[in-house]
Design a protein around this motif. Structure first.
Motif, PDB file in Angstrom:
ATOM      1  N   HIS A  62       7.465  -8.751   2.165  1.00 57.62           N
ATOM      2  CA  HIS A  62       6.780  -7.802   1.816  1.00 57.62           C
ATOM      3  C   HIS A  62       7.525  -7.261   0.623  1.00 57.62           C
ATOM      4  CE1 HIS A  62       4.211  -4.301   2.003  1.00 57.62           C
ATOM      5  NE2 HIS A  62       5.079  -3.446   2.577  1.00 57.62           N
ATOM      6  N   ALA A 215       1.690  -5.634   6.850  1.00 56.79           N
ATOM      7  CA  ALA A 215       1.393  -5.468   5.344  1.00 56.79           C
ATOM      8  C   ALA A 215       1.894  -6.744   4.638  1.00 56.79           C
ATOM      9  CB  ALA A 215       1.870  -4.202   4.966  1.00 56.79           C
ATOM     10  N   ALA A 218      -0.890  -9.082   5.293  1.00 58.04           N
ATOM     11  CA  ALA A 218      -2.274  -8.880   4.792  1.00 58.04           C
ATOM     12  C   ALA A 218      -2.269  -8.501   3.287  1.00 58.04           C
ATOM     13  CB  ALA A 218      -2.947  -7.385   5.431  1.00 58.04           C
ATOM     14  N   GLY A 219      -1.148  -8.396   2.703  1.00 56.43           N
ATOM     15  CA  GLY A 219      -0.984  -8.017   1.319  1.00 56.43           C
ATOM     16  C   GLY A 219      -1.352  -9.238   0.473  1.00 56.43           C
ATOM     17  N   SER A 244      -5.175  -1.940   7.017  1.00 59.32           N
ATOM     18  CA  SER A 244      -4.850  -2.471   5.517  1.00 59.32           C
ATOM     19  C   SER A 244      -6.007  -2.881   4.634  1.00 59.32           C
ATOM     20  CB  SER A 244      -4.334  -4.162   5.598  1.00 59.32           C
ATOM     21  OG  SER A 244      -5.066  -4.822   6.067  1.00 59.32           O
ATOM     22  N   ASP A 245      -5.785  -3.219   3.441  1.00 56.79           N
ATOM     23  CA  ASP A 245      -7.182  -3.482   2.518  1.00 56.79           C
ATOM     24  C   ASP A 245      -7.825  -4.728   2.897  1.00 56.79           C
ATOM     25  OD1 ASP A 245      -6.574  -0.970   1.135  1.00 56.79           O
ATOM     26  OD2 ASP A 245      -5.478  -2.034  -0.303  1.00 56.79           O
TER      27      ASP A 245
END
Length: 600
Positions: A62, A215, A218-219, A244-245
């Motif tokens: 991350h 994250a 998921a990022g 998350s997105d």
């Protein structure tokens, strides 16, 4: 993903030339010599350089290249990279080259391991033993293979040893330092924190660590997968991922036990995650347990931790891949971080026997301990080396309540293990005990948690060999270094609340995860599925017994193994050892097919 790490030494060119052509990518030291050679997806590596200094994070980190560069510019030696390892969320390998010195490390859980061997006069490291096997012939260490037959796992530090004589595994909490002279040595970089943080301070930190861990996965993609079993661990990760997105795809296996309570909770959670796509594998679509136990295609570098769920894990990877998922979340490690077993009772009793009486009474009633066993639990454990010596002499004793008491669950060989196997394991444990090994933590309950986390890291490594052909990486955020450190820092007294399950995790996730999940006090199990799968595939298991490679090596009795398999209802105490034996058998069958490594 496979990569080989080479020192800044003239022989590195010779080693690189021995690697097969599929190792297409090469990164070089500042000197121009090869440093990293292998294959890795572009989204699985963050690489930066600042003058002569270079660093790569392989996995799920991350951070951004800009953030990593700022930190690298402040480092003058590889030792000064501790702050990057400590402060970067995710699960990754860290490999750096500064001033001709190389630092290579994996994760605390071992889900990302580092292995090394000697070749052409230098030490070569890799993230997979199979990569080292491309460079030299490897021979099997029968004593270490025999230790994989033990119930649970080999005791520390035998867990750190490779089953290959020519390969060294990087020890827990160390990085491998590779100077330009071609030598190498492990350097300790992390020690467990003191358990002194009150839960009201620890809970927000744990939440922050878990959010960052999710994250990190998921990022990097537009969609992420996750198990949705209905249990607190994996289901909580689903709700974190939903924030998350990335789009969310969940999957769960419907249990065969009609009394299981996970399905109803999972169904309710699915309704509370309307933006996600939900997949349910029922009895018609899920692979049975022990499907193809006689498989000969295991790509694992070592005997795997399980075989019963291998086909199910492949089902999950195949299904996730069909929905565009490349990273799939699982709840491994949460139970271990919240463990409050015998070593926890011992820790509390050692701090205040009077203050722990209520807990001791409750544990004694639940586990039906005798007074003698209870006294053994609350008094000081012997030094670790002494415990290891004693355990070495009890390998063939039948498991009992007393075997729960100690630094770790007592290592026991199954009844079908041969006396030759017992002698090999006993000698290995005795030699290790004679070196006075120190536990992973001086506090037994912290040591036991770390040992269990290492087992979970082993499980994740194996799962990823199953997911790799489908392009799916199995991810366990609870095993991330930052999550582990935060959980271990929680004050011992705050980890247990009568009538509550995992109070620290509950405090961390309250408000994000629904109360009906956090307040659960029940948990379903897979026993019915395991027995049904065993019955369905028993013929294959018996054939494995008759063709047993372990018996050919003299490590088990074919007759004893046959009796255990032929029992109409096997002793529940034998289910785990049978799983370990079958896993070793399947692994040895795969080795025979590869026709590479030798056993002598």
């Amino acid at each position: 993903m496979e990569f080989v790490v080479l020192p800044d030494h003239p022989a590195a060119d010779e080693v690189r030339a021995r690697l097969p052509k599929r190792y297409r990518k090469t990164l070089c030291h500042h000197s121009g010599r090869p440093w990293l050679v292998g294959n890795w997806p572009a989204d699985a590596a963050v690489c930066v350089e600042a003058g002569p200094s270079k660093i790569v994070l392989f996995g799920t980190a991350h951070t951004t290249a800009r953030e990593l560069l700022v930190r690298l510019e402040k480092a003058r030696t590889v030792r000064e990279l501790d702050r990057i390892a400590e402060r970067t969320a995710g699960s990754f390998h860290l490999v750096a080259s500064i001033g001709g010195f190389v630092r290579a490390q994996g994760s605390l859980s071992g889900s990302r391991g580092v292995f090394s061997t000697s070749l052409a006069g230098i030490t070569v490291a890799a993230n997979r033993i199979s990569a080292l096997g491309e460079l030299r012939r490897l021979t099997l260490a029968e004593d270490q293979l025999a230790s994989h037959l033990l119930a649970f796992t080999p005791p520390w530090p035998l867990t750190e040893r490779s089953v290959w004589r020519e390969v060294d595994s990087l020890p827990f909490a160390h990085y491998l330092l590779m100077p330009p002279d071609g030598t190498a040595k492990p350097i300790r970089w992390w020690i467990p924190p003191a358990p002194e943080l009150p839960v009201e301070l620890a809970a927000p930190e744990l939440r922050t660590a878990l959010v960052a861990a999710v994250a990190a996965r998921a990022g990097t993609s537009s969609v992420i997968g996750a198990d949705l079993s209905g249990g607190m661990d994996s289901t909580s990760l689903c709700f974190l991922a939903a924030e998350s997105d990335a789009g969310l795809v969940t999957i769960r296996r419907q249990l065969m036990d009609p009394l299981n309570c996970d399905d109803s909770v999972a169904g309710r959670a699915m309704a509370d995650l309307p933006g996600a796509q939900h997949i349910v594998l029922d009895n018609d679509t899920a692979s049975p347990y022990y499907e193809s136990p006689d498989r000969e295609d295991l790509a694992m570098d070592e005997p795997p931790p399980f075989i019963a769920m291998a086909s199910h894990m492949e089902d999950v990877a195949r299904t996730m891949a069909s929905h565009g998922v490349t990273r799939h979340l699982q709840g491994h490690g949460s139970d271990e971080l919240a463990a409050t077993g015998t070593t926890y009772v011992n820790a509390m009793a050692r701090r205040s026997l009077l203050g722990s009486l209520g807990m001791v009474r409750a544990m004694r009633a639940r586990r039906r301990w005798s007074l003698a066993t209870t006294l053994r639990v609350v008094r000081a454990f012997p030094p670790y080396a002494e415990w290891l010596h004693r355990s070495a002499n009890e390998l063939l004793c039948p498991p009992d309540v007393e075997s729960e008491v100690g630094w770790e669950p007592a290592p026991r060989l199954p009844p079908w293990a041969s006396r030759e196997a017992a002698a090999l394991v006993r000698d290995a444990m005795t030699r290790t005990a004679d070196t006075d090994p120190q536990p992973m933590s001086s506090i037994p309950t912290q040591h036991e948690i770390l040992r269990c986390l290492r087992v979970n890291g082993w499980i994740v490594r194996f799962a990823n060999t199953l997911g790799e052909p489908f392009g799916v990486s199995f991810e366990a955020p609870f095993l991330d270094d930052r999550v582990i450190e935060t959980a271990l820092s929680v004050r011992l007294a705050d980890r247990y609340v009568v009538g509550r399950h995992k109070p620290v995790l509950v405090a961390a996730l309250r408000g994000t995860v629904p109360d009906y999940i956090l307040d659960r006090t029940t948990k379903s199990h897979f026993t019915v599925d395991v027995y049904a799968g065993r019955k369905r595939n028993l013929t294959k298991m018996r054939e494995m017994c008759e063709e047993s490679r372990l018996a050919d090596l003299g490590l088990i009795s074919r007759d004893g193994f046959r009796r255990a398999l032929s029992s109409a209802m096997p002793d529940p105490m034998h289910i785990g050892p049978l799983e370990k034996t079958l896993a070793c058998e399947a692994w040895l069958r795969s080795l025979a097919v590869k026709t590479g490594p030798q056993t002598h």
